[in-house]
Structures are given as structure tokens and as C-alpha cells.
Design a protein around this motif. Structure first.
Motif, PDB file in Angstrom:
ATOM      1  N   ARG A  83       0.866  -1.169   0.000  1.00 26.46           N
ATOM      2  CA  ARG A  83       0.000   0.000   0.000  1.00 26.46           C
ATOM      3  C   ARG A  83       0.906   1.222   0.000  1.00 26.46           C
ATOM      4  NH1 ARG A  83      -3.273   0.635   5.509  1.00 26.46           N
ATOM      5  NH2 ARG A  83      -3.548   2.683   4.520  1.00 26.46           N
ATOM      6  N   LYS A  84       0.308   2.408   0.000  1.00 19.66           N
ATOM      7  CA  LYS A  84       1.116   3.617  -0.089  1.00 19.66           C
ATOM      8  C   LYS A  84       2.162   3.643   1.025  1.00 19.66           C
ATOM      9  CE  LYS A  84       0.797   8.657  -0.355  1.00 19.66           C
ATOM     10  NZ  LYS A  84      -0.096   9.842  -0.290  1.00 19.66           N
ATOM     11  N   ASN A  85       3.427   3.782   0.624  1.00 19.34           N
ATOM     12  CA  ASN A  85       4.579   3.896   1.531  1.00 19.34           C
ATOM     13  C   ASN A  85       4.910   2.613   2.288  1.00 19.34           C
ATOM     14  OD1 ASN A  85       4.966   6.610   0.863  1.00 19.34           O
ATOM     15  ND2 ASN A  85       3.554   7.298   2.442  1.00 19.34           N
ATOM     16  N   LEU A  86       4.222   1.515   2.004  1.00 18.99           N
ATOM     17  CA  LEU A  86       4.530   0.245   2.664  1.00 18.99           C
ATOM     18  C   LEU A  86       4.954  -0.777   1.621  1.00 18.99           C
ATOM     19  CD1 LEU A  86       4.616  -1.539   5.201  1.00 18.99           C
ATOM     20  CD2 LEU A  86       2.217  -2.110   4.770  1.00 18.99           C
ATOM     21  N   ASP A  87       6.176  -1.297   1.769  1.00 20.88           N
ATOM     22  CA  ASP A  87       6.733  -2.269   0.829  1.00 20.88           C
ATOM     23  C   ASP A  87       7.022  -3.587   1.539  1.00 20.88           C
ATOM     24  OD1 ASP A  87       6.743  -0.273  -1.103  1.00 20.88           O
ATOM     25  OD2 ASP A  87       8.863   0.220  -0.807  1.00 20.88           O
ATOM     26  N   PHE A  88       6.917  -4.664   0.762  1.00 19.51           N
ATOM     27  CA  PHE A  88       7.450  -5.956   1.188  1.00 19.51           C
ATOM     28  C   PHE A  88       8.638  -6.263   0.294  1.00 19.51           C
ATOM     29  CE2 PHE A  88       7.769 -10.581   0.601  1.00 19.51           C
ATOM     30  CZ  PHE A  88       8.045 -10.950   1.911  1.00 19.51           C
ATOM     31  N   ARG A  89       9.785  -6.562   0.908  1.00 23.35           N
ATOM     32  CA  ARG A  89      11.017  -6.799   0.151  1.00 23.35           C
ATOM     33  C   ARG A  89      11.473  -8.243   0.359  1.00 23.35           C
ATOM     34  NH1 ARG A  89      13.481  -1.695  -1.317  1.00 23.35           N
ATOM     35  NH2 ARG A  89      15.389  -2.844  -1.825  1.00 23.35           N
ATOM     36  N   LEU A  90      11.887  -8.848  -0.753  1.00 23.11           N
ATOM     37  CA  LEU A  90      12.431 -10.200  -0.739  1.00 23.11           C
ATOM     38  C   LEU A  90      13.705 -10.174  -1.580  1.00 23.11           C
ATOM     39  CD1 LEU A  90      12.003 -13.177   0.123  1.00 23.11           C
ATOM     40  CD2 LEU A  90      10.788 -13.508  -2.048  1.00 23.11           C
ATOM     41  N   GLU A  91      14.840 -10.480  -0.941  1.00 24.38           N
ATOM     42  CA  GLU A  91      16.128 -10.328  -1.604  1.00 24.38           C
ATOM     43  C   GLU A  91      16.991 -11.559  -1.368  1.00 24.38           C
ATOM     44  OE1 GLU A  91      17.945  -6.753  -0.145  1.00 24.38           O
ATOM     45  OE2 GLU A  91      16.056  -5.632  -0.149  1.00 24.38           O
ATOM     46  N   GLY A  92      17.759 -11.956  -2.399  1.00 32.02           N
ATOM     47  CA  GLY A  92      18.686 -13.070  -2.277  1.00 32.02           C
ATOM     48  C   GLY A  92      19.988 -12.775  -2.998  1.00 32.02           C
ATOM     49  N   TYR A  93      21.133 -13.234  -2.413  1.00 34.12           N
ATOM     50  CA  TYR A  93      22.459 -12.900  -2.954  1.00 34.12           C
ATOM     51  C   TYR A  93      23.386 -14.113  -2.892  1.00 34.12           C
ATOM     52  CZ  TYR A  93      20.637  -8.279  -1.822  1.00 34.12           C
ATOM     53  OH  TYR A  93      19.836  -7.172  -1.715  1.00 34.12           O
ATOM     54  N   LEU A  94      24.329 -14.144  -3.841  1.00 34.56           N
ATOM     55  CA  LEU A  94      25.387 -15.149  -3.863  1.00 34.56           C
ATOM     56  C   LEU A  94      26.739 -14.446  -3.853  1.00 34.56           C
ATOM     57  CD1 LEU A  94      23.987 -17.639  -6.545  1.00 34.56           C
ATOM     58  CD2 LEU A  94      23.921 -17.891  -4.046  1.00 34.56           C
ATOM     59  N   PHE A  95      27.663 -15.002  -3.060  1.00 35.60           N
ATOM     60  CA  PHE A  95      29.012 -14.438  -2.938  1.00 35.60           C
ATOM     61  C   PHE A  95      30.019 -15.508  -3.322  1.00 35.60           C
ATOM     62  CE2 PHE A  95      32.870 -13.933  -0.327  1.00 35.60           C
ATOM     63  CZ  PHE A  95      33.275 -12.658  -0.717  1.00 35.60           C
ATOM     64  N   LYS A  96      30.843 -15.206  -4.322  1.00 35.86           N
ATOM     65  CA  LYS A  96      31.851 -16.160  -4.788  1.00 35.86           C
ATOM     66  C   LYS A  96      33.242 -15.558  -4.642  1.00 35.86           C
ATOM     67  CE  LYS A  96      34.208 -19.360  -6.687  1.00 35.86           C
ATOM     68  NZ  LYS A  96      34.677 -20.429  -5.787  1.00 35.86           N
ATOM     69  N   PRO A  97      34.008 -15.992  -3.620  1.00 32.50           N
ATOM     70  CA  PRO A  97      35.406 -15.528  -3.525  1.00 32.50           C
ATOM     71  C   PRO A  97      36.262 -16.230  -4.574  1.00 32.50           C
ATOM     72  CG  PRO A  97      34.923 -17.087  -1.767  1.00 32.50           C
ATOM     73  CD  PRO A  97      33.641 -16.876  -2.523  1.00 32.50           C
ATOM     74  N   LEU A  98      37.007 -15.463  -5.351  1.00 32.43           N
ATOM     75  CA  LEU A  98      37.927 -16.056  -6.327  1.00 32.43           C
ATOM     76  C   LEU A  98      39.174 -16.577  -5.635  1.00 32.43           C
ATOM     77  CD1 LEU A  98      37.575 -13.417  -9.180  1.00 32.43           C
ATOM     78  CD2 LEU A  98      36.229 -15.487  -8.757  1.00 32.43           C
ATOM     79  N   GLU A  99      39.540 -15.921  -4.542  1.00 31.16           N
ATOM     80  CA  GLU A  99      40.604 -16.388  -3.656  1.00 31.16           C
ATOM     81  C   GLU A  99      40.132 -16.151  -2.229  1.00 31.16           C
ATOM     82  OE1 GLU A  99      44.998 -15.908  -5.567  1.00 31.16           O
ATOM     83  OE2 GLU A  99      44.004 -14.072  -4.934  1.00 31.16           O
ATOM     84  N   ALA A 100      39.752 -17.214  -1.547  1.00 29.55           N
ATOM     85  CA  ALA A 100      39.260 -17.077  -0.182  1.00 29.55           C
ATOM     86  C   ALA A 100      40.427 -17.034   0.791  1.00 29.55           C
ATOM     87  CB  ALA A 100      38.331 -18.227   0.159  1.00 29.55           C
ATOM     88  N   VAL A 101      40.274 -16.201   1.824  1.00 23.13           N
ATOM     89  CA  VAL A 101      41.273 -16.138   2.894  1.00 23.13           C
ATOM     90  C   VAL A 101      40.835 -17.112   3.980  1.00 23.13           C
ATOM     91  CG1 VAL A 101      42.443 -14.682   4.571  1.00 23.13           C
ATOM     92  CG2 VAL A 101      41.728 -13.724   2.376  1.00 23.13           C
ATOM     93  N   VAL A 102      41.684 -18.098   4.303  1.00 24.08           N
ATOM     94  CA  VAL A 102      41.345 -19.095   5.318  1.00 24.08           C
ATOM     95  C   VAL A 102      42.417 -19.106   6.397  1.00 24.08           C
ATOM     96  CG1 VAL A 102      40.054 -20.518   3.690  1.00 24.08           C
ATOM     97  CG2 VAL A 102      42.496 -20.930   4.021  1.00 24.08           C
ATOM     98  N   LYS A 103      42.020 -19.624   7.576  1.00 23.16           N
ATOM     99  CA  LYS A 103      42.918 -19.639   8.721  1.00 23.16           C
ATOM    100  C   LYS A 103      43.735 -20.927   8.737  1.00 23.16           C
ATOM    101  CE  LYS A 103      41.429 -18.291  12.781  1.00 23.16           C
ATOM    102  NZ  LYS A 103      40.790 -18.283  14.147  1.00 23.16           N
ATOM    103  N   GLY A 104      45.063 -20.774   8.871  1.00 21.78           N
ATOM    104  CA  GLY A 104      45.939 -21.925   8.984  1.00 21.78           C
ATOM    105  C   GLY A 104      45.993 -22.433  10.411  1.00 21.78           C
ATOM    106  N   ASN A 105      46.789 -23.477  10.634  1.00 18.22           N
ATOM    107  CA  ASN A 105      46.882 -24.089  11.963  1.00 18.22           C
ATOM    108  C   ASN A 105      47.530 -23.170  12.984  1.00 18.22           C
ATOM    109  OD1 ASN A 105      45.700 -26.467  11.055  1.00 18.22           O
ATOM    110  ND2 ASN A 105      47.669 -27.325  10.375  1.00 18.22           N
ATOM    111  N   ALA A 106      48.371 -22.274  12.555  1.00 14.99           N
ATOM    112  CA  ALA A 106      49.080 -21.370  13.469  1.00 14.99           C
ATOM    113  C   ALA A 106      48.511 -19.964  13.387  1.00 14.99           C
ATOM    114  CB  ALA A 106      50.575 -21.367  13.146  1.00 14.99           C
ATOM    115  N   GLN A 107      47.215 -19.854  13.122  1.00 13.34           N
ATOM    116  CA  GLN A 107      46.524 -18.558  12.997  1.00 13.34           C
ATOM    117  C   GLN A 107      47.062 -17.718  11.835  1.00 13.34           C
ATOM    118  OE1 GLN A 107      46.977 -16.718  16.838  1.00 13.34           O
ATOM    119  NE2 GLN A 107      45.463 -18.038  17.821  1.00 13.34           N
ATOM    120  N   ASP A 108      47.788 -18.376  10.968  1.00 19.60           N
ATOM    121  CA  ASP A 108      48.327 -17.663   9.820  1.00 19.60           C
ATOM    122  C   ASP A 108      47.302 -17.675   8.687  1.00 19.60           C
ATOM    123  OD1 ASP A 108      48.862 -20.501   9.882  1.00 19.60           O
ATOM    124  OD2 ASP A 108      49.796 -20.218   7.913  1.00 19.60           O
ATOM    125  N   PRO A 109      47.292 -16.647   7.831  1.00 24.02           N
ATOM    126  CA  PRO A 109      46.345 -16.602   6.715  1.00 24.02           C
ATOM    127  C   PRO A 109      46.906 -17.302   5.481  1.00 24.02           C
ATOM    128  CG  PRO A 109      47.525 -14.526   6.841  1.00 24.02           C
ATOM    129  CD  PRO A 109      48.060 -15.380   7.962  1.00 24.02           C
TER     130      PRO A 109
END
Length: 764
Positions: free
Chosen positions: A681-707
Motif C-alpha cells: 500500500r502507499k509507503n509500505l513495501d514488502f522486500r524479498l532479496e537473495g544474494y550469492l558471494f563467490k570468492p575467487l581467492e578465499a582467505v582461510v585460517k591456517g593451523n598457526a593462525q596464519d592466513p
């Protein structure tokens, strides 16, 4: 006997032919558009219209008719998409110059003040912005005003417009001068639009003293018949007990539009009152229905009208007379830009917007220059008009300075169900001489976010136009465990970010919609965090210090209809940055590096980023895409946590900036999604949104807290939101359910009132 009958027929025929008809139109805001339907019905039935008189919206319609516009042309104008933009104070479509658009902030109240040399403040009491309305009125009335040589009796149909002079408290009958000024004056609702000067006097809406000017028509023209069309009857004959709280904000309009008396129209005339009880004075979006209501009621009254008006004027005769009038127009060429209220240096600044070396100017040059000028807030109080030089047969474009708003105060903020609420205050001061200087300071305060920013933008009209803007910004984010209604309480985010930058940028417009800016900043950041999921009282935090420079180029445009939760328009943002920073890591008690000597390291990298957003509207449904891609050669920092904190992030949902989303951060990524907006109705919206995220190089945690970096192709992360948004005068009121593929912030419910907006970090 035959001679007597013949004589009587001649007298009756001559009387009918000589019968003069005046049409009187009342004020009524949006309801005044019903007058257009009345005019259509009269012309179609060959009822002559010899004089027109009007007040407020009735004065606008009367003026358009007197200016040689047919009822169909007036209707077409009122049905234009730009009409609502003119009324709401928005820049006309196609003239939204992005160059002067400010960064979005969470303000919802702006106080326009005038600060004089003695440090006295004066409040601008007008609520509406009239810059587009003023130009549209001046543009459309310039030619007929020139044809009539400023005499309203020499228009296509003689005209009288009623306005009000507040100081001496009497009505003013406008019968000569600049036609556009007269029409603009008669609809100046007090406290909504700024008054304008006509013949040296400030004038307001004529409805203040005479909303149904039948007496003016009788006194000015002495017509044989008066047709009075009244659209201003009160909606409520009895006190609206259950609705008075909702209606009090519109009390001024109800006060102005008094209930007109049908007895004002003499017995020899016709009183027309369309049935408009289903409409309010604010229903400009219902123009077609209002016009049809006026037409239907006039057709119902047509037998009475024809019985009292014997004279007829065919549609062909009216069209020929209208064409003869309009064919007297002159080429729309402008010789001079005339300013009043500005000194010599200020006049030279303004003239730069109108191709000062070129004369004469085409109308398109004047229109572009005007909208470029008023796209800056400081010039929104300029009043435009056209005057005609009978000797040169060309126009002058006049810009009059009204009391300037050189000091502005912005208030805003957000209240939320998580600990992200804050209060916003913005202060703005303008100084105008050879250049325009805009000094600003803004402050945010809250438990999650605090900020202070100081800027000074110096606008130069030379070399096509550019600005230089030094700034200093301090930001502090405190990412402590949120208080969602639904949340994963097993893990907590412990991160305190102090973000500082000092620098300068230079901006250049590229056409109407694009701006290029060159930036150079010194960065001094301090991130404090833990390397585990649990913090005990004896723990000390890791401390990562980043200092150095950031240099970049930025290309952007934005035509979105709202600062947040947009549903119309587009936004593109492209940047290339070079970072030259020094990293200093001080391990805390949760770090495996606490007994290892960590040296300062120089970090250099280049980053390119593109963010795109665009909507496509079809009736009540609007959909659009949101895309974000980032590519860089950013190096890994001393440990994983420090690296991921300073990696670029994908932040698509309203609360994304308030959460530390490790899975949605990477040096290189592509991401995007689709946004669906349903107008419930006037000034009232319903929003539905969806997203995908693709890291080309992901940063992950090593065993010694190293990246470390991994380019595993199957890793794709999802985010989505669903909820209702009510667009109110204090900003959006939103209730949403948000989901992220992130174990610490997987599912959350958020209710917030106000704009959930923050400054970007120095690395964004």
C-alpha cells in the motif's frame, strides 16, 4: 406585427451573441484539477468562455487556459510524471545533476537557517521546496506573457488572479505583470512554499482571504453570466473525533480552504460543485480521476448551463482563436542573465553556469544552467523568471535572491532492536563570494558506532566546474555480541576498530549524471581483536596498526529514489585505488605469535572495485539487481584475523555493516543478487532479496593462525532477507528476517526505525 416579431428576433439574437460569460475557479490544492474537466465539458458543448478568474489551484488552471492552453493540453501537463516532482521539490527528470549530491547520512529533519554578520539566526519557515515548480511556471508562461505585453486583458482570455498580502491583511487582484509570477504567487500556501515578490510585495496564496472570487469576476468584468466551480468544500461537516490526531498535520490546508457559499453565485449564474469527498487536497497522483469528476458534474449541469447561456462558440472557432494567439510567439532566445541581490563576484560565479561567452542563449542552455546551479543546496532559494524585451524581441532570464539559507542543521539517527542505535547531528555553513565554500561537520554517537567528520568543499566555476574538498574523519566500530531476537550465541565477535583518515579530493562533473573524483588520504587505523572465540577477563587483545597513504580515482552516479530501501533508479560506483601502508602487529594473549618478534612490514597493493544497482518498476512491483566485484593484489597480513578484518567485504543487506561476516570477505570476489519490492500500500513495501558471494581467492585460517589463500571453485555463500518497510517522515521503519552463510551471524531478526547508515571505512 411582422415588423415587431422581426425586431424581437433580432434583439434576442443580438443579446445571445453579446452574452458574456465569466468562469470562476476556487482553490482546493489537488482537488483544483477538477476545473480542467469543467473546462473540457464547456468547450465540447460550445459554451463561450469570455473571462477566467481563479484563486490558488483554480488560479493556476485559469492562468493556463488564459495563456492559450486547451483543456486537453492542461490535462496532459497535469498528468506528466514531472508534476509530482515539481510539487515535491525534486529536480525535474533528466536534470538530476549528480555532481552536487552529498554523501548519504541518516538525517530525517533539516532546519534551514539564515546566519547574519551579527550571528543572529532566522529560521526558514517553509516546508516545501519550490525550485522545480518555479522554473516550470516561468517556462510555460513566458511566451503568453510576452504576447500580452504584461497585460492580462490581452491574453487569449482576460484573466484575474487572486493573491494575499499578509502584512496589511488584504487580497490582491493581479491583472498585469509577469504571468508566471502571478500564478506562482496565488498558490503560495503559507509555511509550505516561500512567498515571492510581485510589484515589490511578498504575496501568498489567495485562498487566505478569497478562495472563491465570484465578486472579483463581477467587479472586474461585469459578465452577464457567472459559472462558479467550487472544489474546496470541507470534507468534514462534523468534527472528525477519531481522525483528528492524524489530520492535525494538515490543519493549515483545511483552515485555508473554507466552505464556499453557493449564494456567492448570482441567480443568473451556475454553481458547479463536483463530488470530491473521496479525495483530499494532497491527491495529486489521482489527477485523472479528479479531472473526470469535474467533467462528469459539469455534464450533469449542462441542461441548466445551456438554458442560461444562449450564446454558442464552436470548437473550431475556439481552436482558430487559440491558434491565432499562440502563433504570435517569439523564438525562445535569451539575451541576458539578470541577477538581483548578488554582488559582482557572485554574479560572475552564477554567469559561468550559462555559457557566459555565448549570446543569445537557447532555452535548453538556460534550463541546463539553472538546474546545474540549483542542484547545490545553497542556491535552492533562488527565484527564476523570464521577461520579454519588446525592442530586441528576445527574453531575459532573471534570478532573484531570496533570504538565503547559509546555515543548515541536520538531525537523524536510528533506533534498533540490536545495540546498533545511534544519534546523528550535521552542521553546515555556506560562504559565497568568488567561490562557494561549504563547511560541514557531522557526528554520530552510539554504543556500536561513533564518528566525527569535518569537511570544507570549495566550488570553482572555472574550467567547466570543479571542487576541492579537504576532510578529516574519525570512525569507531565496536563489534560486540549482537542482541538479535534470533542469533547464534555460541560465538562472539570481539573487534574494536578505530579508523582515521585525513586528506583531500577533487571532483569534476561528467555530463549530468556522472562525477569523477581524485582522492589522496593519509590513513591511521587501529584494530583490536582476539584470535579465539572466547574472551576471558585476563586476555589482552591483538593490536594491528595501519598507517600510510591511499590514492585513487572514483567514478560514480546515483539516481536512486531513496537513501535506503530504494525501488526506483540506478547507482554505479567504480574505483581504482593504490594503497601504500605500513603494518605493525602487536600480538595479544590469544595469539600464537605473542612470543615471536613481529616486525613492521610495508604493504602495497592496487584494487579495482565495481558496485552496480538498478531497479525496473512495473506497477506495484519493482525488481532490480545488485552486483559487486573486487579485484586486487592485496597481500596477506601478519595473522588471519588481521587479514580478514582488512579485506574488502560484500555488504548487500541493511545490517551487513553491523556484522563481522568473515565468509563474505575476500581480496578478489564477484557477488550479486536480485531484489524484489512489492508495494503493499502507499509507503509500505514488502522486500524479498537473495544474494550469492563467490570468492575467487578465499582467505582461510591456517593451523598457526596464519592466513592462506585458496581458490576452491565450489565455495559459494548465500545471503537473503525478507521483510516489511514503511517509508515514514522519520525514515524507514523496517522489520526483517536476515540470513547469512556465516556461523556467528546465521539468522537474525531486526527491527529498526530511521536510516541505518554509516560512513565507509578508510579502506573501503
Amino acid at each position: 406585427m411582422r415588423t415587431l416579431v422581426f425586431t424581437l428576433l433580432i434583439v434576442v439574437g443580438w443579446s445571445a451573441h453579446a452574452q458574456k460569460v465569466a468562469v470562476v475557479m476556487s482553490g482546493g490544492a489537488a482537488k483544483g484539477m477538477a476545473h480542467i474537466g469543467m473546462l473540457k465539458a464547456l468547450e465540447e458543448n460550445e459554451i463561450p468562455i469570455d473571462y477566467v478568474v481563479g484563486t490558488s489551484m483554480g488560479g493556476i488552471i485559469a492562468g493556463c487556459y488564459a495563456a492559450g492552453m486547451s483543456p486537453d493540453q492542461i490535462e496532459e501537463t497535469m498528468l506528466e510524471d514531472n508534476l509530482l516532482r515539481w510539487i515535491n521539490g525534486q529536480l525535474e527528470d533528466g536534470y538530476n545533476y549528480y555532481y552536487n549530491k552529498n554523501e548519504n547520512h541518516p538525517s530525517f529533519v533539516k532546519l534551514n537557517l539564515s546566519l547574519d554578520s551579527t550571528f543572529n539566526f532566522n529560521l526558514n519557515s517553509s516546508l516545501g521546496n519550490d525550485l522545480s515548480l518555479n522554473f516550470a511556471m516561468a517556462e510555460k508562461m513566458a511566451q503568453p506573457s510576452a504576447i500580452a505585453k504584461g497585460n492580462f486583458d490581452s491574453l487569449f482570455v482576460p484573466l484575474r488572479v487572486v493573491a494575499a498580502e499578509i502584512f496589511t491583511q488584504h487580497e490582491v487582484i493581479l491583472k498585469s505583470g509577469v504571468l508566471g509570477d502571478a500564478l506562482r504567487a496565488t498558490q503560495t500556501v503559507p509555511f509550505f512554499y516561500n512567498p515571492i515578490r510581485v510589484d515589490g510585495k511578498y504575496l501568498f496564496d489567495g485562498g487566505v482571504y478569497n478562495n472563491f472570487p465570484v465578486d472579483v469576476a463581477q467587479n472586474e468584468f461585469q459578465p452577464d453570466v457567472v459559472i462558479g466551480c467550487n472544489v474546496s468544500s470541507k470534507i468534514y461537516d462534523e468534527y472528525p473525533k477519531d481522525e483528528d490526531d492524524k489530520l492535525i498535520s494538515r490543519s493549515l490546508l483545511y483552515l485555508l480552504l473554507d466552505k464556499s457559499d453557493p449564494a456567492d453565485v448570482p441567480a443568473s449564474g451556475i454553481y458547479i460543485q463536483p463530488n470530491l469527498k473521496a479525495f483530499s487536497g494532497f491527491d495529486f497522483s489521482k489527477a485523472k480521476a479528479l479531472i473526470d469528476s469535474g467533467y462528469a458534474e459539469t455534464m450533469r449541469m449542462m441542461p441548466e448551463i445551456k438554458s442560461k447561456i444562449m450564446a454558442r462558440r464552436t470548437c473550431e472557432e475556439v481552436a482558430q482563436a487559440r491558434n491565432r494567439f499562440n502563433n504570435r510567439t517569439n523564438p525562445f532566445l535569451v539575451d541576458n542573465i539578470v541577477t538581483s541581490g548578488f554582488n559582482g563576484s557572485q554574479q560572475r560565479y552564477i554567469n559561468k553556469f550559462f555559457k557566459s561567452s555565448k549570446r543569445p542563449l537557447y532555452f535548453s542552455d538556460v534550463k541546463s544552467g539553472y538546474y546545474r546551479l540549483v542542484s547545490e543546496d545553497y542556491f535552492k532559494n533562488i527565484y527564476p523568471s523570464f521577461s520579454f524585451n519588446q525592442t530586441s524581441r528576445r527574453f531575459n532570464f532573471q534570478l532573484a535572491r531570496r533570504p538565503s539559507n547559509n546555515f543548515q542543521v541536520d538531525f537523524g539517527g536510528v533506533i534498533a532492536t540490536r545495540n546498533i542505535s545511534n544519534i546523528f547531528l550535521g552542521l553546515n555553513y555556506y560562504y559565497f563570494n568568488r567561490i562557494l565554500t561549504h563547511a560541514s561537520a557531522s557526528f554520530y554517537t552510539g554504543s556500536f558506532y561513533k564518528s566525527a567528520q569535518v569537511k570544507a568543499r570549495l566550488d570553482f566555476p572555472n574550467f567547466g566546474q570543479f571542487y576541492i574538498e579537504p576532510e578529516a574523519t574519525f570512525n569507531n566500530w565496536n563489534f560486540i555480541e549482537g542482541k538479535d531476537i534470533i542469533a547464534n550465541k555460541a560465538n562472539s565477535t570481539i573487534l574494536d576498530r578505530i579508523d582515521r583518515k585525513v586528506g583531500v579530493s577533487m571532483g569534476i562533473p561528467v555530463g549530468k549524471q556522472l562525477k569523477v573524483s581524485l582522492q589522496a588520504h593519509y590513513i591511521n587505523n587501529n584494530d583490536q581483536y582476539i584470535d579465539s572465540d572466547v574472551l576471558v577477563s585476563t586476555d589482552t587483545l591483538d593490536e594491528l596498526l595501519l598507517t600510510g597513504g591511499r590514492y585513487g580515482i572514483h567514478l560514480a552516479t546515483n539516481t536512486l529514489n531513496r537513501k535506503q530501501y530504494a525501488s526506483v533508479g540506478k547507482s554505479y560506483d567504480f574505483s581504482i585505488d593504490w594503497f601504500d601502508l605500513n603494518e605493525e602487529l602487536k600480538p595479544g594473549s590469544t595469539s600464537l605469535l605473542r612470543n615471536v618478534a613481529v616486525e613492521d612490514k610495508r604493504r602495497n597493493w592496487v584494487r579495482a572495485s565495481l558496485i552496480m544497482e538498478q531497479y525496473f518498476r512495473r506497477g506495484f512491483y519493482s525488481s532490480g539487481y545488485y552486483l559487486h566485484a573486487t579485484f586486487s593484489n592485496q597481500p596477506l597480513f601478519g595473522n588471519y584475523q588481521g587479514t580478514i578484518i582488512n579485506a574488502p567485504g560484500f555488504l548487500p543487506i541493511q545490517d551487513s555493516r553491523t556484522l563481522f561476516l568473515q565468509k563474505f570477505r575476500a581480496f578478489n570476489f564477484v557477488a550479486g543478487g536480485w531484489r524484489n519490492v512489492f508495494s503493499v500500500r502507499k509507503n509500505l513495501d514488502f522486500r524479498l532479496e537473495g544474494y550469492l558471494f563467490k570468492p575467487l581467492e578465499a582467505v582461510v585460517k591456517g593451523n598457526a593462525q596464519d592466513p592462506t589463500l585458496t581458490n576452491e571453485i565450489t565455495k559459494i555463500y548465500f545471503a537473503g532477507t525478507a521483510g516489511f518497510v514503511l517509508h515514514s517522515t522519520i525514515g524507514p521503519i523496517s522489520l526483517s528476517l536476515n540470513y547469512y552463510d556465516d556461523k556467528k551471524n546465521q539468522l537474525g531478526v531486526l527491527l529498526h526505525i530511521g536510516f541505518l547508515l554509516f560512513n565507509k571505512t578508510s579502506l573501503e
